[in-house]
Design a protein around this motif. Structure first.
Motif, mmCIF file in Angstrom:
data_model
loop_
_atom_site.group_PDB
_atom_site.id
_atom_site.type_symbol
_atom_site.label_atom_id
_atom_site.label_comp_id
_atom_site.label_asym_id
_atom_site.label_seq_id
_atom_site.Cartn_x
_atom_site.Cartn_y
_atom_site.Cartn_z
ATOM 1 N N UNK A 167 26.335 44.795 37.238
ATOM 2 C CA UNK A 167 27.420 45.779 37.253
ATOM 3 C C UNK A 167 27.413 46.590 35.963
ATOM 4 N N UNK A 168 27.177 45.912 34.844
ATOM 5 C CA UNK A 168 27.095 46.621 33.569
ATOM 6 C C UNK A 168 25.935 47.610 33.574
ATOM 7 N N UNK A 169 24.823 47.195 34.143
ATOM 8 C CA UNK A 169 23.649 48.066 34.227
ATOM 9 C C UNK A 169 23.943 49.288 35.100
ATOM 10 N N UNK A 170 24.671 49.071 36.188
ATOM 11 C CA UNK A 170 25.063 50.183 37.062
ATOM 12 C C UNK A 170 25.957 51.160 36.308
ATOM 13 N N UNK A 171 26.928 50.632 35.584
ATOM 14 C CA UNK A 171 27.837 51.488 34.819
ATOM 15 C C UNK A 171 27.069 52.346 33.807
ATOM 16 N N UNK B 183 28.573 55.184 31.917
ATOM 17 C CA UNK B 183 29.833 54.641 31.393
ATOM 18 C C UNK B 183 29.507 53.427 30.529
ATOM 19 N N UNK B 184 30.011 53.417 29.324
ATOM 20 C CA UNK B 184 29.788 52.296 28.416
ATOM 21 C C UNK B 184 30.660 51.117 28.858
ATOM 22 N N UNK C 85 24.782 51.776 22.932
ATOM 23 C CA UNK C 85 25.694 51.813 21.798
ATOM 24 C C UNK C 85 26.632 50.636 21.705
ATOM 25 N N UNK C 86 26.430 49.619 22.543
ATOM 26 C CA UNK C 86 27.265 48.412 22.477
ATOM 27 C C UNK C 86 26.706 47.451 21.428
ATOM 28 N N UNK C 87 27.562 46.637 20.866
ATOM 29 C CA UNK C 87 27.130 45.543 19.999
ATOM 30 C C UNK C 87 27.054 44.274 20.841
#
Length: 524
Positions: free
Chosen positions: A137-141, A147-148, A173-175
């Motif tokens: 889901x994160x990869x899709x976003x 969307x970050x 850009x996420x940590x």
């Protein structure tokens, strides 16, 4: 009114599109249904370069492979219907499809199910808190909707999905504060783990989540170490301030339609799957399965499996004679077999492989910490020293991949005919420093090193896929394989080229004694 097609394909991902293309090339009229608004399945989420060889689309990014498949499908007259949810597969190969508010009926002389897989989830205290999401889901976003997913992320799961998505989170850009896994060893490719470790992200193996905190949204997560019985060890808790927890704990085949149709099914460690032969034929004549729905593998394998099913279906319906079929299957089987060899072959899943095919001890530091230790890196054949610029290939596991061999215009690098062999740097061929090997490596495991440029300095050229790009003259810190600071560094060159396909080559100047240790640049 029931419409009839030679072949009905359910799922417009890599397996389904590949099967439809293969069938269409042999004269069939296929239709492909997919519930999503865009075709291509997982490919358009995959911004990394693929492993394998040329025939497996190696060093090509997933979304570009998706574009190629869609183009090929269009050229061969494959009809693709989107926003179409297949809700039933019945006797006589009748398929019911919900399109908008209508329920439509279709019949196929053959049906291929290529519905893929869904993400697994694990439960822990706070697992339903907003901000706990699947890695897919994160990869899709990120990669489809730009969307970050969050700012500070903890990843649960160190298989290839967890490793790849962690790196892509950092690119967005996420940590990423940590990778956590209940298993005692990293489950995915070591090169994926290594490129995360050298960015400074720690791995916590034999750990899992105790709880996620936050009333309205995630604001923290606590992990703890596990004993040999997978019970929490009291006093080992560690808490991170995060706003997102990503879960990458495997996939389950979406095989419901095959079960509904009455196909013989079996429970496997990889999920509930249909009983199929090598070309995807199920126990019901004319019904086939390909891709993750028949067993979880990589997209490269799914595309080949789809082609095999498409050829078999063409033969089943009389469009392809037996001799031509067997010749095509032999060609595809050879390509598929090469992807299923090496340390990550199906027969090695869950096992500790202690030596490479070359007889070199497996790096336990890599498996347990995510990086090969400095005192063991030089035992691998791609890690060389020499005068002038020379490649250092930190590929330490037998995985099916050989783009570096083809990329070098001078033939400096050799893998040989066995695609899983560790790369070797030829001592009798001079490197010209073009960087094609660095850019082509799907695992970002190749560096160009020049030991001495004078005044006590040398250079390291490394693959760089983060934005903004550092500028020439920028000062910073060189990080080692473990992500820890090793020395000061200065950027002296940044190369970008269409041939590099968005992998930039960053050259940093470091002290001569650090050229074999410095592996990442961090701006001050």
């Amino acid at each position: 009114m029931i419409k009839r097609y030679d072949l009905i394909v359910v799922g417009a991902g890599p397996a389904g599109l590949s099967a439809a293309i293969e069938a269409a090339k042999n004269g069939l009229k296929p239709i492909v249904f997919d519930e999503n608004a865009k075709p291509g399945g997982q490919l358009f989420k995959q911004i990394h370069k693929f492993f394998g060889s040329k025939e497996h689309k190696a060093k090509i990014r997933g979304f570009n492979i998706g574009d190629e498949l869609l183009r090929e499908a269009s050229e061969n007259g494959v009809e693709v219907v989107l926003n179409a949810t297949v809700i039933g597969l019945y006797d006589g190969k009748e398929v019911t499809v919900k399109i908008g508010e209508e329920i439509l009926h279709y019949k196929g002389d053959s049906v291929l199910i290529a519905t893929g897989a869904s993400e697994n989830m694990v439960t822990f205290k706070g697992w339903t808190t907003p901000g706990v999401i699947g890695a897919g889901a994160a990869q899709t976003m990120m990669n489809l909707h730009h969307i970050k997913p969050g700012n500070k992320v903890l990843m649960l799961g160190s298989g290839n999905v967890g490793l790849v998505v962690s790196y892509q989170l950092m690119q967005a850009g996420c940590e990423v504060v940590a990778l956590v896994d209940a298993a005692p060893r990293i489950g995915g490719y070591g090169v994926h783990a290594a490129k995360i470790a050298r960015c400074g992200v720690p791995f916590y193996l034999s750990h899992t989540i105790v709880e996620v905190t936050g009333a309205e949204a995630v604001n923290g997560v606590t992990i703890a170490k596990l004993d040999e019985n997978f019970k929490f060890i009291e006093g080992t808790e560690k808490t991170f301030e995060v706003d997102t927890v990503c879960v990458a704990v495997g996939l389950s085949p979406m095989s419901q339609l095959l079960k509904q149709a009455g196909c013989e099914m079996k429970d496997t460690p990889g999920g509930f799957v249909p009983v199929c032969d090598d070309s995807g034929a199920t126990s019901i004549p004319g019904i086939y399965a390909a891709g993750d729905v028949a067993g979880i593998e990589e997209a490269s394998s799914a595309m080949i499996e789809g082609r095999m099913s498409g050829a078999r279906i063409a033969n089943y319906l009389g469009y392809l004679d037996e001799d031509a079929l067997q010749a095509r299957l032999a060609e595809l089987e050879q390509a598929l077999s090469s992807l299923r060899k090496g340390m990550f072959a199906p027969e090695n899943r869950g096992k500790l492989v202690t030596k490479t095919e070359e007889g070199i001890d497996t790096s336990m530091s890599l498996l347990e910490k995510g990086y090969v230790a400095d005192d063991e890196i030089e035992k691998y054949p791609g890690v060389t020293k020499g005068s002038g610029v020379h490649p250092v290939i930190e590929c330490t596991q037998n995985i099916p991949c050989n783009p570096c061999q083809d990329a070098c215009p001078k033939g400096c690098i050799s893998i040989g005919s066995n695609i899983t062999s560790l790369p070797v740097v030829k001592g009798d061929v001079a490197c010209i420093g073009c960087g094609m090997c660095v850019a082509s490596c799907s695992g970002q495991a190749i560096f160009l090193v020049e030991d001495d440029i004078g005044d006590g300095y040398g250079t390291v050229t490394l693959p760089y896929e983060f934005l903004p790009l550092p500028e020439v003259g920028q000062k910073g810190i060189a990080l080692g394989r473990d992500g820890k600071e090793v020395c000061k560094a200065e950027v002296i060159n940044v190369r970008s080229s269409t041939a590099f396909d968005h992998t930039h080559l960053l050259t940093m100047k470091v002290s001569t004694d650090m050229v074999m240790k410095a592996r990442f640049f961090k701006a001050e």
